[in-house]
Design a protein around this motif. Structure first.
Motif, PDB file in Angstrom:
ATOM      1  N   SER A 128      42.990  48.809  39.507  1.00 39.05           N
ATOM      2  CA  SER A 128      41.997  49.755  40.035  1.00 39.05           C
ATOM      3  C   SER A 128      40.623  49.479  39.447  1.00 39.05           C
ATOM      4  CB  SER A 128      42.410  51.192  39.721  1.00 39.05           C
ATOM      5  OG  SER A 128      43.590  51.509  40.431  1.00 39.05           O
TER       6      SER A 128
ATOM      7  N   ASP B 219      43.185  50.767  47.706  1.00 40.42           N
ATOM      8  CA  ASP B 219      43.855  50.886  46.408  1.00 40.42           C
ATOM      9  C   ASP B 219      45.149  51.685  46.590  1.00 40.42           C
ATOM     10  OD1 ASP B 219      44.617  51.116  43.796  1.00 40.42           O
ATOM     11  OD2 ASP B 219      42.652  51.783  43.050  1.00 40.42           O
ATOM     12  N   GLU B 220      46.269  50.973  46.581  1.00 42.99           N
ATOM     13  CA  GLU B 220      47.585  51.565  46.808  1.00 42.99           C
ATOM     14  C   GLU B 220      47.581  52.518  48.007  1.00 42.99           C
ATOM     15  OE1 GLU B 220      50.165  51.781  43.863  1.00 42.99           O
ATOM     16  OE2 GLU B 220      48.900  51.085  42.217  1.00 42.99           O
TER      17      GLU B 220
HETATM   18 MG   LIG Z   1      45.493  52.017  39.837  1.00 49.49          MG
END
Ligand SMILES: [Mg+2]
Ligand SMILES: Nc1ncnc2c1ncn2[C@@H]1O[C@H](COP(=O)(O)OP(=O)(O)O)[C@@H](O)[C@H]1O
Lengths: 238, 409
Positions: A49, A170-171
């Protein structure tokens, strides 16, 4: 090969936490070219991240070089960075990050408001973006009236509506069940095949298999950076 | 920029923190109410006062012991002044003969007039006057007649009554020639006055005019023993000269040395207006002062609400920044919100302020004016307040780090 969209060299990012220095990233170098489909993989806490936020100009590195489309990001002011985020980058987050009180349409219009698009244009483009993600019939629903998959589609539409150079996710399937996760992955596949550049953070092999290039991160460093020899292109719902 | 969105947001944050917001809006309202209320009161009183001044007649001026409008501590300055005695006034009138028309009168309040079983309210003004009074003071006789010089010198028990007495004591009968009682003394009604309406909420028709000689003998006490002199110059051109002449004459009648100040007041229409103006300024400044103090307190409240709002919406600010909001957008959004809150409070204050002014107008029987300039002033003040007290919270919001803000739960 064309010029890289993103070029980072010896990037590091440290945080000070209660007198201790946390090395979230140590010496990362990468080039990302237009129309790549990249998966950033690694265990939790490895710095994915942090790297993503730096690539997306939400954060700046503690040291190292970052050039975006040939421009030195380290030289930019906060407002310059905001402009890059607005015009060049489309974010998709794990927790969707929609404005809870605004309708789907308003949420998608927001980045266009910030880039100064006139209100008719804005509306037209937002409607088009919603239709593209298959939510043409949910325009006036608020996030809490939508399912998780639908919320993430709204978020994808918001990321796309400004026609950015790069989509950073992000995910994006982290909060979704497998079935809706696959639907979102199908969306990214379509975007990529239309010529978009996509970078995806995930810690699931199943998700990463869709990408054309897989970069593995461990302890804030690049562990491996490989081409995916046989990417998944079919989207059977299990 | 999207003003509407910010205004809607402001209204939503009222819902989110109802009690605190309502209290703050209330103090804005009170502040604006004080400003507008005082403004309306002043405009209304001024309107009424000016109408009456015009009616008082041209070219007249008065000489009296103390000024008609006085406020604050200025009475200390006047309380040791000696009365203008009936003798002095009579001498003055005699010497002014041929220069201008002089009327002497005196009055006292709170009388009840009676006739048989009829009573008036105890609000009758008893006026002791000479024969020039009616002409000089513009008191128009409706029926019957005024009294003359001989009735004044002979202290004749005659009276000319105002419309309230006609209505309350005579019930449709013709009052001329009938008798009424004022403080145990019988008077014969010889005339009635034309109705004059009201001023500052008091009827101008609750009046009874008797000869000054009778008044001085039976109805003046130590508070009301000073005679008032009203002088009417024969033309506008002669007014200034008549004023000068009168001052000189009064000074010599009261044996003033050249270095001593006047021990009496000379009031023309203009000087009364300017006394009134300083009174209304006083009221206005008072309203403005207390209003601004209340607004200052409200400002701190607004700042507090906005800080809470920024804190609660940290995540939202993070989202907005992530998708490209520049500083000025966030600043703008929160400042508009603060201004909206202030305007809302202000509008409530303006509404009740104007309403109170109208109430006052109804109370004193005059048309209430809406003080347009004070309404505009209030709107401007509310905007400035929003700017002043919204800026710091807005600046805080605009300075948030996007990542930190996004992580906030
Ligand atoms: Mg993360
Ligand atoms: N704002 C921060 N303050 C302190 N430490 C942080 C902060 N953000 C991330 N970290 C630390 O940096 C490391 C990398 O975090 P992150 O990039 O979120 O990892 P990942 O996304 O791969 O799970 C972790 O050890 C994390 O605790």
């Amino acid at each position: 090969m064309s010029n890289p969209l993103i070029h980072i060299e010896h990037i590091a990012r440290t945080y000070e936490m209660g007198g201790e220095t946390v090395h979230a990233l140590r010496d990362v170098s990468l080039d990302i070219f237009p129309n790549e489909y990249v998966a950033l993989m690694g265990p939790s806490g490895s710095g994915k991240s942090t790297l993503m936020n730096i690539l997306g100009c939400l954060d700046t590195p503690s040291s190292g070089v970052y050039t975006f489309k040939g421009l030195d990001v380290n030289e930019m002011t906060d407002d310059d960075l905001a402009e890059i985020r607005n015009k060049e980058i489309g974010f998709v987050f794990q927790t969707f990050n929609l404005l809870p009180r605004a309708t789907a349409l308003k949420n998608i219009e927001l980045p266009l408001i910030y880039s100064g698009i006139s209100s008719e244009d804005r509306k037209e483009r937002a409607i088009k973006a919603l239709e593209d993600v298959g939510l043409g019939d949910r325009m006036l629903h608020r996030p809490n009236e939508l399912s998780g998959g639908q919320r993430q589609r709204v978020a994808v539409a918001r990321a796309l509506v400004t026609k950015p150079s790069i989509i950073l996710a992000d995910e994006p399937t982290g909060n979704l069940d497998t079935k809706t996760g696959i639907e979102i992955m199908k969306l990214f596949q379509e975007l990529w095949s239309k010529g978009n550049t996509v970078i995806l953070v995930t810690h699931e092999e199943d998700i990463a298999r869709h990408a054309r290039r897989i970069i593995r991160i461990r302890d804030g460093k690049v562990e491996s950076d490989t081409i995916n020899p046989n990417p998944v292109t079919s989207f059977e719902i299990p | 920029m999207n003003i509407l969105e910010s205004i809607i947001q402001a209204l939503q944050s009222i819902k989110a923190n109802t009690l605190r917001t309502v209290l703050t809006l209330l103090s804005i309202s009170i502040g604006i109410f004080a400003i507008i209320g005082a403004g309306t009161a002043v405009s209304t009183l001024e309107g009424s006062f000016n109408t009456q001044l015009v009616a008082m007649g041209q070219n007249t001026f008065m000489i009296k012991r103390t000024p008609s409008v006085n406020f604050g501590n200025s009475w200390r300055k006047y309380r040791n002044r000696k009365d203008i005695t009936y003798q002095q006034a009579k001498e003055f009138k005699y010497q002014m003969e041929g220069i201008s028309l002089v009327s002497l009168h005196n009055e006292t309040d709170g009388y009840t007039a009676k006739r048989n079983n009829f009573f008036t309210d105890p609000v009758v003004t008893l006026i002791g006057a000479d024969e020039n009074f009616f002409v000089v003071k513009n008191f128009v006789i409706e029926t019957g007649r005024a009294f003359g010089m001989s009735e004044v010198t002979s202290s004749a028990p005659v009276v000319i009554i105002g419309n309230d007495l006609v209505v309350q004591l005579f019930n449709g009968e013709n009052p001329i020639g009938q008798f009424i009682t004022l403080k145990n003394q019988q008077f014969q009604v010889i005339g009635t006055l034309k109705s004059q309406g009201s001023m500052f909420g008091r009827s101008l028709d609750a009046q009874a005019v008797i000869p000054l000689t009778v008044f001085s003998r039976y109805h003046s006490d130590e508070w009301t023993s000073s005679v008032e002199i009203t002088t009417k110059a024969y033309s506008k051109e002669q007014l200034a000269e008549a004023v000068d002449e009168s001052i000189g004459m009064m000074r010599s009648l009261r044996n003033l040395k050249p270095w001593e100040d006047n021990t009496f007041e000379v009031e023309t229409n203009e000087s009364v207006s300017s006394q009134f103006a300083s009174f209304s300024n006083y009221l206005q400044v008072f309203g403005l002062g207390s209003g601004l103090i209340s607004l200052l307190a409200a400002g701190v409240g607004i700042m507090n609400i906005m800080l809470v709002s920024v804190k609660e919406r940290t995540k939202e600010i993070g989202i907005r920044k992530a998708i490209g909001a520049k500083r000025k957008w966030i600043l703008f959004q929160f400042i508009i919100e603060a201004i909206t809150l202030c305007q809302l409070g202000g509008l409530i204050g303006i509404f009740f302020g104007v309403l109170a002014g109208q109430g006052l107008g109804a109370l004193i029987n005059t048309e209430a004016a809406i003080p347009v300039n004070w309404v505009i002033f209030s709107i401007v003040i509310c905007t400035l307040m929003g700017l002043a007290f919204g800026s710091y919270p807005a600046w805080k919001a605009a300075s948030l780090d996007p990542i930190e803000a996004l992580r906030y739960e």
